[in-house]
Design a protein around this motif. Structure first.
Motif, PDB file in Angstrom:
ATOM      1  N   ALA A  88     -37.034 -61.123 -72.377  1.00 44.87           N
ATOM      2  CA  ALA A  88     -37.501 -61.745 -73.561  1.00 44.87           C
ATOM      3  C   ALA A  88     -36.486 -62.657 -74.468  1.00 44.87           C
ATOM      4  O   ALA A  88     -35.394 -62.120 -74.594  1.00 44.87           O
ATOM      5  N   ASP A  89     -36.955 -63.560 -75.218  1.00 43.37           N
ATOM      6  CA  ASP A  89     -36.515 -64.380 -75.982  1.00 43.37           C
ATOM      7  C   ASP A  89     -36.718 -63.671 -77.498  1.00 43.37           C
ATOM      8  O   ASP A  89     -37.746 -63.507 -77.520  1.00 43.37           O
ATOM      9  N   ASP A  90     -35.492 -63.702 -78.171  1.00 41.07           N
ATOM     10  CA  ASP A  90     -35.894 -63.180 -79.740  1.00 41.07           C
ATOM     11  C   ASP A  90     -36.379 -64.566 -80.441  1.00 41.07           C
ATOM     12  O   ASP A  90     -35.703 -65.078 -81.255  1.00 41.07           O
ATOM     13  N   SER A  91     -37.477 -65.196 -79.944  1.00 45.00           N
ATOM     14  CA  SER A  91     -37.985 -66.184 -80.801  1.00 45.00           C
ATOM     15  C   SER A  91     -39.583 -66.117 -81.075  1.00 45.00           C
ATOM     16  O   SER A  91     -40.118 -65.456 -80.417  1.00 45.00           O
ATOM     17  N   PRO A  92     -39.911 -66.470 -82.300  1.00 41.81           N
ATOM     18  CA  PRO A  92     -41.112 -66.132 -82.541  1.00 41.81           C
ATOM     19  C   PRO A  92     -42.324 -66.898 -81.754  1.00 41.81           C
ATOM     20  O   PRO A  92     -43.460 -66.317 -81.801  1.00 41.81           O
ATOM     21  N   SER A  93     -41.807 -67.717 -80.874  1.00 37.69           N
ATOM     22  CA  SER A  93     -43.037 -68.366 -79.939  1.00 37.69           C
ATOM     23  C   SER A  93     -42.999 -67.464 -78.687  1.00 37.69           C
ATOM     24  O   SER A  93     -43.902 -67.890 -78.002  1.00 37.69           O
ATOM     25  N   PHE A  94     -41.964 -66.679 -78.432  1.00 40.46           N
ATOM     26  CA  PHE A  94     -42.057 -65.969 -77.213  1.00 40.46           C
ATOM     27  C   PHE A  94     -43.387 -64.924 -77.142  1.00 40.46           C
ATOM     28  O   PHE A  94     -43.374 -64.171 -78.106  1.00 40.46           O
ATOM     29  N   ASP A  95     -44.095 -64.906 -76.126  1.00 41.41           N
ATOM     30  CA  ASP A  95     -45.283 -63.842 -75.819  1.00 41.41           C
ATOM     31  C   ASP A  95     -44.588 -62.524 -75.449  1.00 41.41           C
ATOM     32  O   ASP A  95     -44.602 -62.291 -74.284  1.00 41.41           O
ATOM     33  N   LEU A  96     -44.117 -61.674 -76.344  1.00 42.96           N
ATOM     34  CA  LEU A  96     -43.711 -60.400 -76.143  1.00 42.96           C
ATOM     35  C   LEU A  96     -44.783 -59.431 -75.781  1.00 42.96           C
ATOM     36  O   LEU A  96     -44.865 -58.339 -75.108  1.00 42.96           O
ATOM     37  N   SER A  97     -46.086 -59.694 -76.301  1.00 44.84           N
ATOM     38  CA  SER A  97     -47.266 -59.007 -76.154  1.00 44.84           C
ATOM     39  C   SER A  97     -47.637 -58.453 -74.559  1.00 44.84           C
ATOM     40  O   SER A  97     -48.132 -57.475 -74.475  1.00 44.84           O
ATOM     41  N   ARG A  98     -47.381 -59.640 -73.720  1.00 42.99           N
ATOM     42  CA  ARG A  98     -47.768 -59.026 -72.273  1.00 42.99           C
ATOM     43  C   ARG A  98     -46.758 -57.853 -71.963  1.00 42.99           C
ATOM     44  O   ARG A  98     -47.141 -57.375 -70.757  1.00 42.99           O
ATOM     45  N   TYR A  99     -45.668 -57.669 -72.452  1.00 42.87           N
ATOM     46  CA  TYR A  99     -44.771 -56.470 -72.169  1.00 42.87           C
ATOM     47  C   TYR A  99     -45.110 -55.225 -72.907  1.00 42.87           C
ATOM     48  O   TYR A  99     -44.546 -54.159 -72.421  1.00 42.87           O
ATOM     49  N   PHE A 100     -46.308 -55.194 -73.866  1.00 40.64           N
ATOM     50  CA  PHE A 100     -46.499 -54.086 -74.656  1.00 40.64           C
ATOM     51  C   PHE A 100     -46.895 -52.895 -73.861  1.00 40.64           C
ATOM     52  O   PHE A 100     -46.404 -51.780 -73.948  1.00 40.64           O
ATOM     53  N   PHE A 101     -47.735 -53.230 -73.177  1.00 42.82           N
ATOM     54  CA  PHE A 101     -48.528 -51.954 -72.357  1.00 42.82           C
ATOM     55  C   PHE A 101     -47.454 -51.774 -71.106  1.00 42.82           C
ATOM     56  O   PHE A 101     -47.543 -50.297 -70.888  1.00 42.82           O
ATOM     57  N   PRO A 102     -47.014 -52.359 -70.272  1.00 46.80           N
ATOM     58  CA  PRO A 102     -46.126 -52.076 -69.061  1.00 46.80           C
ATOM     59  C   PRO A 102     -44.970 -51.240 -69.662  1.00 46.80           C
ATOM     60  O   PRO A 102     -44.489 -50.627 -69.063  1.00 46.80           O
ATOM     61  N   SER A 103     -44.285 -51.718 -70.893  1.00 52.96           N
ATOM     62  CA  SER A 103     -43.136 -51.154 -71.355  1.00 52.96           C
ATOM     63  C   SER A 103     -43.487 -49.706 -71.928  1.00 52.96           C
ATOM     64  O   SER A 103     -42.750 -48.978 -71.816  1.00 52.96           O
ATOM     65  N   ALA A 104     -44.875 -49.635 -72.673  1.00 55.25           N
ATOM     66  CA  ALA A 104     -45.019 -48.276 -73.184  1.00 55.25           C
ATOM     67  C   ALA A 104     -45.265 -47.419 -72.125  1.00 55.25           C
ATOM     68  O   ALA A 104     -45.095 -46.252 -72.118  1.00 55.25           O
ATOM     69  N   GLU A 105     -46.033 -48.035 -70.938  1.00 53.53           N
ATOM     70  CA  GLU A 105     -46.115 -46.991 -69.649  1.00 53.53           C
ATOM     71  C   GLU A 105     -44.782 -46.323 -69.192  1.00 53.53           C
ATOM     72  O   GLU A 105     -44.683 -45.323 -69.041  1.00 53.53           O
ATOM     73  N   TYR A 106     -43.888 -47.377 -69.071  1.00 49.12           N
ATOM     74  CA  TYR A 106     -42.347 -47.109 -68.646  1.00 49.12           C
ATOM     75  C   TYR A 106     -41.831 -45.996 -69.426  1.00 49.12           C
ATOM     76  O   TYR A 106     -41.384 -45.012 -68.921  1.00 49.12           O
ATOM     77  N   ILE A 107     -41.818 -46.235 -70.631  1.00 50.49           N
ATOM     78  CA  ILE A 107     -41.315 -45.475 -71.755  1.00 50.49           C
ATOM     79  C   ILE A 107     -41.838 -43.980 -71.693  1.00 50.49           C
ATOM     80  O   ILE A 107     -41.300 -42.845 -71.703  1.00 50.49           O
ATOM     81  N   GLN A 108     -43.315 -43.955 -71.620  1.00 49.37           N
ATOM     82  CA  GLN A 108     -43.920 -42.750 -71.695  1.00 49.37           C
ATOM     83  C   GLN A 108     -43.624 -42.026 -70.187  1.00 49.37           C
ATOM     84  O   GLN A 108     -43.459 -40.611 -70.317  1.00 49.37           O
ATOM     85  N   ASN A 109     -43.765 -42.576 -69.187  1.00 49.12           N
ATOM     86  CA  ASN A 109     -43.454 -41.894 -67.950  1.00 49.12           C
ATOM     87  C   ASN A 109     -42.204 -41.356 -67.935  1.00 49.12           C
ATOM     88  O   ASN A 109     -41.871 -40.155 -67.428  1.00 49.12           O
ATOM     89  N   ALA A 110     -41.202 -42.149 -68.422  1.00 44.19           N
ATOM     90  CA  ALA A 110     -39.611 -41.707 -68.591  1.00 44.19           C
ATOM     91  C   ALA A 110     -39.689 -40.404 -69.405  1.00 44.19           C
ATOM     92  O   ALA A 110     -38.824 -39.504 -68.868  1.00 44.19           O
ATOM     93  N   LEU A 111     -40.105 -40.490 -70.692  1.00 42.59           N
ATOM     94  CA  LEU A 111     -40.217 -39.222 -71.741  1.00 42.59           C
ATOM     95  C   LEU A 111     -40.877 -38.120 -70.891  1.00 42.59           C
ATOM     96  O   LEU A 111     -40.532 -36.796 -71.197  1.00 42.59           O
ATOM     97  N   ASP A 112     -41.693 -38.426 -69.866  1.00 42.77           N
ATOM     98  CA  ASP A 112     -42.295 -37.248 -69.136  1.00 42.77           C
ATOM     99  C   ASP A 112     -41.510 -36.522 -68.415  1.00 42.77           C
ATOM    100  O   ASP A 112     -41.770 -35.485 -67.831  1.00 42.77           O
ATOM    101  N   THR A 113     -40.372 -37.280 -68.113  1.00 46.28           N
ATOM    102  CA  THR A 113     -39.373 -36.669 -67.072  1.00 46.28           C
ATOM    103  C   THR A 113     -38.504 -35.475 -67.646  1.00 46.28           C
ATOM    104  O   THR A 113     -37.994 -35.950 -68.950  1.00 46.28           O
ATOM    105  N   ASN A 114     -38.340 -34.582 -67.333  1.00 46.67           N
ATOM    106  CA  ASN A 114     -37.470 -33.445 -68.027  1.00 46.67           C
ATOM    107  C   ASN A 114     -36.101 -33.912 -68.000  1.00 46.67           C
ATOM    108  O   ASN A 114     -35.475 -34.352 -67.200  1.00 46.67           O
ATOM    109  N   GLY A 115     -35.422 -33.761 -69.368  1.00 50.84           N
ATOM    110  CA  GLY A 115     -34.305 -34.055 -69.781  1.00 50.84           C
ATOM    111  C   GLY A 115     -34.065 -35.621 -70.088  1.00 50.84           C
ATOM    112  O   GLY A 115     -32.815 -35.974 -69.955  1.00 50.84           O
TER     113      GLY A 115
END
Length: 183
Positions: A88-115
């Protein structure tokens, strides 16, 4: 009142959100735990394997993947840290929204891992990384955007750029509509 109009009333404007974001402390640490076992940090902590080891980091989400100052990669962290890169670029025109759901899934799956200890970082740790953590809280914990901002601000100063705030507002509205249909 139309359903869309009612949803619009629930999501603050970008200007209102910026006012909320300006409030409170305006300095940050290199890394802060903003949710249990979920940390937001900057590149100095992300590029320091010893600090990551001391923090017990098991998963890294690099929201500046492939950028010149960001060393993060599978090779850099080795086999003890799971790595997820978002170019991602830190630019107002960059479409970060396409990463919202895949990143949220990755974070949730990681947090579901013990420790697990998950670090989400970009260059400074206030815009790109904060935006993905806000999206995670909205998607997986059903926070409104304003609630997510206030939750993260309890622990860290954040300031997503205007374009990311617009994308988060759109996500907020989409989730409001989806959640109202599930009730």
């Amino acid at each position: 009142m139309q359903e869309k109009d009612a949803v619009s009333l629930l999501t603050p404007s970008v200007k209102e959100l910026q006012r909320v974001l300006y409030g409170g402390k305006r300095f940050g640490n290199h890394v802060d735990e903003v949710w249990p076992n979920l940390l937001i940090g900057d590149m100095s902590v992300a590029n320091d394997r010893y600090s990551l080891w001391k923090l017990g980091i098991t998963h890294v989400v690099n929201v500046a993947h492939g950028r010149m100052y960001s060393q993060g990669s599978h090779d850099f962290y080795g086999p003890t840290v799971d790595y997820y890169g978002v170019p991602a670029d830190d630019s107002p025109s960059f479409d970060l929204s396409r990463y919202f759901f895949p990143s949220a899934e990755y974070i949730q799956n990681a947090l579901d891992t013990n420790g697990a200890q998950v670090l989400v970082h970009c260059a400074v740790g206030v815009s790109r990384s904060a935006s993905l953590v806000l999206a995670y809280l909205m998607i997986h914990h059903h926070y409104t955007l304003l609630e997510a901002i206030n939750k993260v601000k309890e622990r860290r100063w954040i300031f997503p750029n205007k374009g990311f705030l617009k994308q988060l507002c759109a996500l907020d509205k989409k989730l409001h509509i989806r959640n109202s249909h599930q009730e």
